[in-house]
Write an enzyme that holds these catalytic residues in place. Sequence first.
Site, PDB file in Angstrom:
ATOM      1  N   ASP A  80       0.821  -1.215   0.000  1.00  0.00           N
ATOM      2  CA  ASP A  80       0.000   0.000   0.000  1.00  0.00           C
ATOM      3  C   ASP A  80       0.849   1.257   0.000  1.00  0.00           C
ATOM      4  O   ASP A  80       2.031   1.237   0.359  1.00  0.00           O
ATOM      5  CB  ASP A  80      -0.948   0.016   1.202  1.00  0.00           C
ATOM      6  CG  ASP A  80      -0.219   0.047   2.542  1.00  0.00           C
ATOM      7  OD1 ASP A  80       0.783  -0.687   2.688  1.00  0.00           O
ATOM      8  OD2 ASP A  80      -0.644   0.798   3.435  1.00  0.00           O
ATOM      9  N   GLU A 173       0.050  -1.387   5.594  1.00  0.00           N
ATOM     10  CA  GLU A 173       1.073  -0.965   6.549  1.00  0.00           C
ATOM     11  C   GLU A 173       0.920   0.504   6.901  1.00  0.00           C
ATOM     12  O   GLU A 173       1.125   0.910   8.054  1.00  0.00           O
ATOM     13  CB  GLU A 173       2.468  -1.231   5.966  1.00  0.00           C
ATOM     14  CG  GLU A 173       3.621  -1.024   6.949  1.00  0.00           C
ATOM     15  CD  GLU A 173       4.177   0.396   6.996  1.00  0.00           C
ATOM     16  OE1 GLU A 173       4.998   0.682   7.881  1.00  0.00           O
ATOM     17  OE2 GLU A 173       3.789   1.230   6.143  1.00  0.00           O
TER      18      GLU A 173
END
EC number: 3.4.11.4
Length: 406
Positions: A80, A173
């Site tokens: 991400d 994350e």
Amino acid sequence: MKKVHERFLEYVKVDTKSDETTRVTPSTKGQLELGKILAEELKEIGVDEVRISDKGYVYACLKSNCDKDIPKIGFISHMDTAPDMSGKNVNPKIVENYDGKDIELGNGYTLSPSFSPELPMYKGQTLITTDGTTLLGADDKAGVAEIVTAIEYLINNPEIKHGDIKIGFTPDEEIGEGADHFDVEGFGADFAYTLDGGRIGELEYENFNAASAKVEIIGKNVHPGSAKGKMINSILVAHEFVSMLPLDEVPEKTEGYEGFSFLLDIQGEVEKTSLSFIIRDFDKEGFKNRKERFNEIAKELNKKYGEGTVTVTLKDQYMNMKEMIEPRMHIVETAEKAMKQCGIEPIKNPIRGGTDGARLSFMGLPTPNLFTGGENFHGRYEYISINSMEKAVEVILNIIKIYAEK
């Protein structure tokens, strides 16, 4: 064999911006899309045991090619990108043989040494920048590209002996959920490294102890013409709460090992105001004291304005992984040696933030953090040196070789 920057340029085309409001994992569809692309690519280059979990985690293993008892090493990056700025329609610019001067990103934005004093150190190198309208995604698609490239190199050069190499790509994350559903047992590594750092040479095994704090203030609204002695303006009580915190212990006034409290968001009107904070400190006792201060302020204000006026909700997010790494310092020492072998001087600074590795270390998988080569993460001025990316691949390979030769 694809070059590391070629992979990176492919990965940034996929919008993987995470979103903490969706309350699903992965939090956005783009992360699942990239995960499927990576799983397919790993299979194509010859990696064994590739799988995607129902939460979008990608796991794979390159099996050992020798009979020696070699530690099972993991390499992990996250898919991400930060919610801070758009990651859609990323349009990277290639700056060859950088001259050390201002870089016109486009759309009215300039990347300059006055803003990024480190820029001149990249003179003569090839940089990848944004076009000024999005972030770049080097955090952490550079790490993903570096891991895949190193693995492909091992497959194409079977004379390089290695043990089982475990690969993990995580979602979410950037919103603090990357380790939430990580299958440590199924991953099967003895220890691991995240590729999630910045500047070339960074080697990190200390990070903040971290917590969030939600402060809710309930006021009383009456007509302002007759409010004396009756009204409690929750907005002003919120101001009072903030003023009772150490005013110099904020992100913009701290560095190194200094901790802080950071007011992220405030929403309010007379009858109700909500504050969102994060609390950070490297020292366990200092961390405890910072959290206690929030409760003490609430107690003082409730005594002044009435019980129930101020409510504080604290939630621990992650802890300093140093205590989990230090008993196995060979993991850090090997990374230092691997860097020095390719002419890099390790930079060992504490992480003023967190990584998946911090939480994984407390889940039984010691995981320090290595550089990716990126700079100015999370915004339009993000960039990365191709040279640094290539060096990151070398460091991964050197770590693997060192453990195989022991």
